[in-house]
Design a protein around this motif. Structure first.
Motif, PDB file in Angstrom:
ATOM      1  N   GLY A 177      28.857  87.792   7.724  1.00 47.50           N
ATOM      2  CA  GLY A 177      28.771  88.900   8.660  1.00 47.50           C
ATOM      3  C   GLY A 177      27.432  89.609   8.562  1.00 47.50           C
ATOM      4  O   GLY A 177      26.998  89.992   7.472  1.00 47.50           O
ATOM      5  N   SER A 178      26.760  89.761   9.689  1.00 44.54           N
ATOM      6  CA  SER A 178      25.422  90.348   9.688  1.00 44.54           C
ATOM      7  C   SER A 178      25.483  91.811  10.082  1.00 44.54           C
ATOM      8  O   SER A 178      26.104  92.180  11.081  1.00 44.54           O
ATOM      9  CB  SER A 178      24.517  89.585  10.658  1.00 44.54           C
ATOM     10  N   GLN A 181      32.868  84.710  14.957  1.00 38.81           N
ATOM     11  CA  GLN A 181      33.725  85.489  14.075  1.00 38.81           C
ATOM     12  C   GLN A 181      32.950  86.679  13.519  1.00 38.81           C
ATOM     13  O   GLN A 181      31.810  86.556  13.102  1.00 38.81           O
ATOM     14  CB  GLN A 181      34.212  84.612  12.919  1.00 38.81           C
ATOM     15  N   GLY A 182      33.574  87.840  13.512  1.00 41.31           N
ATOM     16  CA  GLY A 182      32.949  89.015  12.927  1.00 41.31           C
ATOM     17  C   GLY A 182      31.880  89.647  13.785  1.00 41.31           C
ATOM     18  O   GLY A 182      30.944  90.253  13.255  1.00 41.31           O
ATOM     19  N   TYR A 183      32.005  89.505  15.113  1.00 40.89           N
ATOM     20  CA  TYR A 183      31.029  90.133  16.010  1.00 40.89           C
ATOM     21  C   TYR A 183      31.732  91.261  16.753  1.00 40.89           C
ATOM     22  O   TYR A 183      32.277  91.082  17.839  1.00 40.89           O
ATOM     23  CB  TYR A 183      30.464  89.099  17.000  1.00 40.89           C
ATOM     24  N   TYR A 184      31.725  92.431  16.134  1.00 40.52           N
ATOM     25  CA  TYR A 184      32.414  93.587  16.721  1.00 40.52           C
ATOM     26  C   TYR A 184      31.926  94.836  16.008  1.00 40.52           C
ATOM     27  O   TYR A 184      31.132  94.786  15.067  1.00 40.52           O
ATOM     28  CB  TYR A 184      33.933  93.454  16.574  1.00 40.52           C
ATOM     29  N   GLY A 185      32.415  95.976  16.444  1.00 44.65           N
ATOM     30  CA  GLY A 185      32.056  97.239  15.815  1.00 44.65           C
ATOM     31  C   GLY A 185      30.846  97.877  16.462  1.00 44.65           C
ATOM     32  O   GLY A 185      30.169  97.279  17.308  1.00 44.65           O
ATOM     33  N   PRO A 186      30.548  99.118  16.094  1.00 39.92           N
ATOM     34  CA  PRO A 186      29.420  99.828  16.704  1.00 39.92           C
ATOM     35  C   PRO A 186      28.094  99.157  16.409  1.00 39.92           C
ATOM     36  O   PRO A 186      27.897  98.581  15.339  1.00 39.92           O
ATOM     37  CB  PRO A 186      29.504 101.226  16.062  1.00 39.92           C
ATOM     38  N   MET A 217      24.474  96.894  13.103  1.00 35.47           N
ATOM     39  CA  MET A 217      25.870  96.740  13.496  1.00 35.47           C
ATOM     40  C   MET A 217      26.763  97.025  12.293  1.00 35.47           C
ATOM     41  O   MET A 217      26.386  96.735  11.158  1.00 35.47           O
ATOM     42  CB  MET A 217      26.101  95.322  14.025  1.00 35.47           C
ATOM     43  N   SER A 218      27.925  97.590  12.543  1.00 38.20           N
ATOM     44  CA  SER A 218      28.854  97.916  11.460  1.00 38.20           C
ATOM     45  C   SER A 218      30.268  97.496  11.844  1.00 38.20           C
ATOM     46  O   SER A 218      30.674  97.647  12.997  1.00 38.20           O
ATOM     47  CB  SER A 218      28.820  99.419  11.178  1.00 38.20           C
ATOM     48  N   PRO A 219      31.041  96.991  10.888  1.00 31.82           N
ATOM     49  CA  PRO A 219      32.424  96.613  11.194  1.00 31.82           C
ATOM     50  C   PRO A 219      33.384  97.787  11.241  1.00 31.82           C
ATOM     51  O   PRO A 219      34.531  97.628  11.650  1.00 31.82           O
ATOM     52  CB  PRO A 219      32.778  95.676  10.036  1.00 31.82           C
TER      53      PRO A 219
END
Length: 359
Positions: free
Chosen positions: A109-110, A232-237, A133-135
């Protein structure tokens, strides 16, 4: 973020803790084991309370180098390596950033995303090359700001949801925006706000009060939108840049102006030094040329008295003496050998004596 209080426990140095916006106090060991500036991010005891150090700040999120924006703001770089529970405060302690959360089901996750695309609806496409970016929870803090009303500008652009009719274009990034603890946007969608387009800049501005020399901008993922499109894991502010400028006449300069002022002083010093060096060099050349002109005039005056000598080249002398043949050798003196000129050559030789006059 639970307003915990007390001293920092001794085992904190062996753990990854995010201690910001609580009410911890420092003891003799805390400052030596915790990241620099952690005390500036406590809720009730922020740094520079009552003694402001700056009147604005601007950050280029995820960038490795500062950028000068078209709005005349100097955006400082923010490439801090933040993990699931970490924070960072600048060396000058003018702003900080905090992250909480781990990307779900993502192998790598980046927390910083990048694009080389050109961005629309902006004169500062360089500001949008990177984004943080943050989860879960991403916060930026202004530290030591002069109290008063500020215009907070947040800049966004969606990165990897294509504008075509593919399954990847169905992805949605949705999050909430809080400034000074007040929710300004609920279910904010960058791409929707940009008219359904990715790689298009979106600006949000809010006028907010700063009363304790401290500003907090909070971007929060409340579990809405998609989680795994396009990966996968591409979301959040996610945010590309932010700034806070005063709506009043400040009595203190912002940190960037102080830094630029010191650089300006250094540049002025270098320019003045070069100018002085140039003047000295010009004076030296002028004196040398005057001296050369005086010597030339003295030489011309001497030639007018004794006549101008004939100057023969080495080739002419060599030819006239048959390559300095021993048959033409007349003898030797204190200054070398003396040769006679061959019968086929005629020279009119004049000798003059050069005097050096010392004054």
């Amino acid at each position: 973020y639970n307003q915990l209080s007390g001293t920092v426990p001794s085992w904190a140095k062996d753990s990854q803790l995010n201690l910001v916006t609580n009410n911890f106090v420092a003891d003799s060991s805390s400052n030596s084991v915790l990241p620099t500036g952690w005390g500036c991010l406590q809720r009730n005891t922020p740094c520079f309370l009552g003694s402001p150090q700056s009147s604005s700040f601007a950050v280029d999120s995820g960038s490795r180098r500062p950028v000068s924006g078209s709005d005349n703001s100097f955006y400082e770089s923010d490439d801090a390596s933040l993990g699931p529970a970490s924070f960072y405060v600048t060396g000058a302690q003018t702003w900080g950033v905090s992250n909480v959360g781990r990307f779900m089901d993502a192998q790598n996750g980046s927390y910083i995303i990048y694009s080389s695309r050109q961005f629309l609806n902006t004169l500062d496409t360089e500001l949008f090359r990177n984004a943080r970016m943050s989860p879960s929870s991403l916060r930026y803090f202004g530290i030591g700001l002069e109290n008063g009303n500020y215009t907070v500008t947040l800049q966004f652009a969606e990165f990897d949801f294509p504008d075509g009719q593919s399954w990847k274009s169905t992805g949605r990034r949705v999050f909430d925006i809080y400034v000074q603890g007040v929710r300004k946007e609920q279910n904010f969608d960058i791409r929707k706000t940009a008219g359904g387009k990715s790689y298009t800049a979106v600006r949000k501005q809010y006028i907010v009060p700063v009363t304790k020399n401290f500003l907090e901008i909070h971007l929060f993922w409340a579990g809405k939108g998609t989680c795994c499109i396009p990966t996968q894991g591409y979301y959040g502010p996610a945010i590309s840049a932010l700034s806070a400028t005063p709506n009043f006449t400040p009595t203190v300069r912002n940190a960037a102006a102080k830094k630029n002022g010191s650089k300006t002083g250094m540049i002025v010093g270098v320019i003045v030094g070069l100018a002085v060096l140039g003047l000295v060099a010009f004076a030296a050349i002028f004196v040398w040329r005057q001296k050369k002109r005086k010597l030339s005039l003295e030489q011309e005056e001497l030639y007018s008295i004794v006549g101008r000598p004939n100057v023969l080249s080495y080739g002419e002398l060599r030819s006239a003496t048959d390559n300095f043949s021993p048959d033409n050798l007349l003898g030797q003196g204190g200054y070398g050998s003396v040769y006679k000129v061959g019968s086929s050559h005629t020279f009119s030789l004049e000798f003059s004596v050069k005097f050096s006059i010392w004054k």
